[in-house]
Design a protein around this motif. Sequence first.
Motif, PDB file in Angstrom:
ATOM      1  N   LYS A 135       1.119  -1.568  -0.257  1.00 13.87           N
ATOM      2  CA  LYS A 135      -0.617  -0.089   0.088  1.00 13.87           C
ATOM      3  C   LYS A 135       1.039   1.097  -0.171  1.00 13.87           C
ATOM      4  CE  LYS A 135      -4.190  -1.664   2.030  1.00 13.87           C
ATOM      5  NZ  LYS A 135      -4.959  -1.616   3.411  1.00 13.87           N
ATOM      6  N   GLU A 136       2.302   1.030   0.543  1.00 12.16           N
ATOM      7  CA  GLU A 136       3.155   2.351   0.002  1.00 12.16           C
ATOM      8  C   GLU A 136       3.372   2.395  -0.688  1.00 12.16           C
ATOM      9  OE1 GLU A 136       6.309   2.416   3.424  1.00 12.16           O
ATOM     10  OE2 GLU A 136       5.026   0.646   4.486  1.00 12.16           O
ATOM     11  N   GLU A 137       3.799   1.566  -1.733  1.00  3.99           N
ATOM     12  CA  GLU A 137       3.964   1.696  -2.987  1.00  3.99           C
ATOM     13  C   GLU A 137       2.857   1.067  -3.765  1.00  3.99           C
ATOM     14  OE1 GLU A 137       6.473   2.974  -3.778  1.00  3.99           O
ATOM     15  OE2 GLU A 137       7.432   3.249  -2.036  1.00  3.99           O
ATOM     16  N   ARG A 138       1.343   1.539  -3.586  1.00  7.23           N
ATOM     17  CA  ARG A 138       0.759   0.991  -4.491  1.00  7.23           C
ATOM     18  C   ARG A 138       0.436   1.424  -6.440  1.00  7.23           C
ATOM     19  NH1 ARG A 138      -5.554   0.350  -3.677  1.00  7.23           N
ATOM     20  NH2 ARG A 138      -6.781   0.014  -6.167  1.00  7.23           N
ATOM     21  N   PRO A 139       1.139   2.709  -6.351  1.00  9.63           N
ATOM     22  CA  PRO A 139       1.040   3.102  -7.726  1.00  9.63           C
ATOM     23  C   PRO A 139       1.702   2.585  -8.490  1.00  9.63           C
ATOM     24  CG  PRO A 139       1.080   5.248  -6.840  1.00  9.63           C
ATOM     25  CD  PRO A 139       0.853   3.953  -5.771  1.00  9.63           C
ATOM     26  N   PHE A 140       3.317   2.578  -7.879  1.00  8.81           N
ATOM     27  CA  PHE A 140       4.380   1.422  -8.414  1.00  8.81           C
ATOM     28  C   PHE A 140       3.820  -0.518  -8.933  1.00  8.81           C
ATOM     29  CE2 PHE A 140       8.299  -0.832  -7.984  1.00  8.81           C
ATOM     30  CZ  PHE A 140       9.255  -0.038  -9.698  1.00  8.81           C
ATOM     31  N   VAL A 141       3.430  -1.354  -7.726  1.00  6.17           N
ATOM     32  CA  VAL A 141       2.301  -2.332  -7.491  1.00  6.17           C
ATOM     33  C   VAL A 141       1.715  -3.076  -8.743  1.00  6.17           C
ATOM     34  CG1 VAL A 141       1.878  -3.997  -6.234  1.00  6.17           C
ATOM     35  CG2 VAL A 141       3.073  -2.338  -4.709  1.00  6.17           C
ATOM     36  N   GLU A 142       1.207  -1.471  -9.039  1.00  5.96           N
ATOM     37  CA  GLU A 142      -0.405  -1.473  -9.811  1.00  5.96           C
ATOM     38  C   GLU A 142       0.242  -1.595 -11.001  1.00  5.96           C
ATOM     39  OE1 GLU A 142      -3.003   0.930  -9.013  1.00  5.96           O
ATOM     40  OE2 GLU A 142      -4.840  -0.167  -7.931  1.00  5.96           O
ATOM     41  N   ARG A 143       1.263  -0.952 -11.315  1.00  5.36           N
ATOM     42  CA  ARG A 143       2.133  -0.770 -12.894  1.00  5.36           C
ATOM     43  C   ARG A 143       2.797  -2.248 -12.783  1.00  5.36           C
ATOM     44  NH1 ARG A 143       7.118   3.226 -13.580  1.00  5.36           N
ATOM     45  NH2 ARG A 143       7.833   2.613 -15.528  1.00  5.36           N
ATOM     46  N   LEU A 144       2.951  -3.012 -11.505  1.00  8.07           N
ATOM     47  CA  LEU A 144       3.793  -4.249 -11.966  1.00  8.07           C
ATOM     48  C   LEU A 144       2.274  -4.906 -12.581  1.00  8.07           C
ATOM     49  CD1 LEU A 144       6.136  -4.645  -8.772  1.00  8.07           C
ATOM     50  CD2 LEU A 144       6.761  -3.325 -11.417  1.00  8.07           C
ATOM     51  N   LEU A 145       1.376  -5.089 -11.906  1.00  4.31           N
ATOM     52  CA  LEU A 145       0.345  -5.796 -11.848  1.00  4.31           C
ATOM     53  C   LEU A 145      -0.197  -5.552 -13.357  1.00  4.31           C
ATOM     54  CD1 LEU A 145      -1.600  -5.867  -8.657  1.00  4.31           C
ATOM     55  CD2 LEU A 145      -0.626  -7.623  -9.468  1.00  4.31           C
ATOM     56  N   PHE A 146      -0.994  -4.679 -13.315  1.00  4.01           N
ATOM     57  CA  PHE A 146      -1.139  -4.191 -15.216  1.00  4.01           C
ATOM     58  C   PHE A 146      -0.340  -3.693 -16.404  1.00  4.01           C
ATOM     59  CE2 PHE A 146      -4.155  -3.505 -11.137  1.00  4.01           C
ATOM     60  CZ  PHE A 146      -4.347  -4.637 -11.289  1.00  4.01           C
ATOM     61  N   THR A 147       0.655  -3.638 -15.635  1.00  2.00           N
ATOM     62  CA  THR A 147       1.290  -3.239 -17.446  1.00  2.00           C
ATOM     63  C   THR A 147       2.151  -3.809 -17.753  1.00  2.00           C
ATOM     64  OG1 THR A 147       3.101  -1.643 -16.200  1.00  2.00           O
ATOM     65  CG2 THR A 147       1.152  -1.506 -16.548  1.00  2.00           C
ATOM     66  N   GLU A 148       3.061  -4.520 -18.679  1.00  2.00           N
ATOM     67  CA  GLU A 148       3.960  -4.801 -19.446  1.00  2.00           C
ATOM     68  C   GLU A 148       5.218  -4.324 -19.213  1.00  2.00           C
ATOM     69  OE1 GLU A 148       2.626  -8.786 -22.376  1.00  2.00           O
ATOM     70  OE2 GLU A 148       1.376  -6.302 -22.848  1.00  2.00           O
ATOM     71  N   ASP A 149       6.183  -3.384 -18.396  1.00  2.00           N
ATOM     72  CA  ASP A 149       6.608  -2.701 -18.076  1.00  2.00           C
ATOM     73  C   ASP A 149       8.113  -3.172 -17.992  1.00  2.00           C
ATOM     74  OD1 ASP A 149       5.002  -0.463 -19.774  1.00  2.00           O
ATOM     75  OD2 ASP A 149       5.280   1.321 -17.663  1.00  2.00           O
ATOM     76  N   LYS A 150       8.797  -3.080 -18.911  1.00  2.00           N
ATOM     77  CA  LYS A 150      10.591  -3.969 -17.907  1.00  2.00           C
ATOM     78  C   LYS A 150      10.553  -2.897 -17.539  1.00  2.00           C
ATOM     79  CE  LYS A 150       9.139  -7.087 -20.886  1.00  2.00           C
ATOM     80  NZ  LYS A 150       9.128  -9.109 -20.273  1.00  2.00           N
ATOM     81  N   ILE A 151      10.834  -2.791 -16.002  1.00  2.00           N
ATOM     82  CA  ILE A 151      11.291  -2.423 -15.416  1.00  2.00           C
ATOM     83  C   ILE A 151      12.716  -2.871 -14.834  1.00  2.00           C
ATOM     84  CG2 ILE A 151      11.304  -0.422 -12.987  1.00  2.00           C
ATOM     85  CD1 ILE A 151       8.238  -0.584 -12.913  1.00  2.00           C
ATOM     86  N   PRO A 152      13.943  -2.200 -14.645  1.00  2.00           N
ATOM     87  CA  PRO A 152      15.679  -3.027 -14.260  1.00  2.00           C
ATOM     88  C   PRO A 152      15.006  -2.681 -12.683  1.00  2.00           C
ATOM     89  CG  PRO A 152      15.143  -1.116 -16.083  1.00  2.00           C
ATOM     90  CD  PRO A 152      14.473  -0.581 -15.790  1.00  2.00           C
ATOM     91  N   PHE A 153      15.932  -3.708 -12.229  1.00  3.67           N
ATOM     92  CA  PHE A 153      15.571  -4.472 -10.644  1.00  3.67           C
ATOM     93  C   PHE A 153      16.808  -3.301 -10.143  1.00  3.67           C
ATOM     94  CE2 PHE A 153      16.637  -6.177  -6.870  1.00  3.67           C
ATOM     95  CZ  PHE A 153      15.716  -6.357  -6.230  1.00  3.67           C
ATOM     96  N   LYS A 154      16.962  -2.219  -9.510  1.00  9.13           N
ATOM     97  CA  LYS A 154      17.958  -1.266  -9.114  1.00  9.13           C
ATOM     98  C   LYS A 154      18.046  -1.663  -6.927  1.00  9.13           C
ATOM     99  CE  LYS A 154      18.922   0.472 -13.281  1.00  9.13           C
ATOM    100  NZ  LYS A 154      20.105   0.598 -13.821  1.00  9.13           N
ATOM    101  N   ILE A 155      18.843  -1.889  -6.886  1.00  8.21           N
ATOM    102  CA  ILE A 155      17.890  -2.013  -5.472  1.00  8.21           C
ATOM    103  C   ILE A 155      18.324  -0.610  -4.401  1.00  8.21           C
ATOM    104  CG2 ILE A 155      20.236  -2.529  -3.771  1.00  8.21           C
ATOM    105  CD1 ILE A 155      16.695  -3.976  -3.194  1.00  8.21           C
ATOM    106  N   ASP A 156      19.265   0.179  -5.083  1.00  7.53           N
ATOM    107  CA  ASP A 156      18.335   1.692  -4.893  1.00  7.53           C
ATOM    108  C   ASP A 156      17.984   2.421  -4.661  1.00  7.53           C
ATOM    109  OD1 ASP A 156      21.591   1.162  -2.904  1.00  7.53           O
ATOM    110  OD2 ASP A 156      22.869   1.075  -5.195  1.00  7.53           O
TER     111      ASP A 156
END
Length: 347
Positions: A111-132
């Motif tokens: 819930k703290e990152e809802r827009p980002f989580v929804e982006r992962l749930l509902f789009t096919e954007d390839k987002i690089p994994f960057k831990i920082d």
Amino acid sequence: VSNITGIIGDNASPFNIADNLFVPYFTEKEVYELLAQHEAESTQKFNEDVKQKIFQITAGQPGLVNGFAQELITRYKDRKTLEVKDYLEVEHWYLNVAIDKNFSNILNKAKEERPFVERLLFTEDKIPFKIDRDSIKLLYINGIIKEDEDKNITFWVPFYKKRLFNAFYPYTNGEKNKITSEIYSPEYLTQQGELRLEKLIKTYKDYVKRRSFKAFMSKNSDGSFNTLKESACIYSFETFIFAAMEELQGKIYREANTGLGRCDMIINIGKAEFLIETKVYRSFSLFDNGKKQVASYCKSLSLNKGLYIVFCPNSVRYPEPVKEQTEVIQDVDIITYLIQYDEDKDF
């Protein structure tokens, strides 16, 4: 130390240590070995498909693997063989009834990152994994996402993905009742009990034109929307198809899939079974590849028909191949439907 994720999430460590302690999830082989121990110590067996589904939905998360297996053998202790139908009952319980403390933490962090989580749930954007990146770090240390083989973000545990989908769903908008009140069963079924797909999708298109997608977007306390357009589209279709299947006495099962941007549902009505996948149009290459993915997925599930529902904003100029049609791909009938919408008016 009482909460290791709290320590990892902080900027400082209470210890002078050289390495982080990594507790791995079970591998597929280890899940099978664990279930085999029960089989060896009792007369009860797990169907091979059940073993596979337990591993798929849990991704080998030890607590969930044991939880699913324990619930199965406790609930059906007199069954000689635990079948897929037994597993589906347990999955339904875990997804909709069980109060899982572990998931409660997952949900609070998501819930703290809802827009980002929804982006992962509902789009096919390839987002690089960057831990920082703070959002990635937060979701990673709480077991929600991980790095995939292409160095991009993927969901870690399908069970969490399914429950997050449910948790963000706008249940209180009353749209289901509006939909079912307009579904007259004889119009949607042939005399042989087969579903009239053209009629069903046309009804949904008409519904979208009348109601738009605003009812499927949640708001912040200040009245502004905090839901992605893509999620509103998916939630809209999900509400419609679940309401329609309830009225038509069909069944729906959501498949466990670790990919991003997928909303895979298996529909069972009459004697027919087929898969539905929904997407929002982003580019022709993604649109075209999506058909092949649907075909491959249908084939892996021994299904000979797949529906490919694509939401298409009218602000895009589409190439000629983007059209409604039925194609045979990998010996599977793929039926494409386009749901046109106006981004300004419908949102």
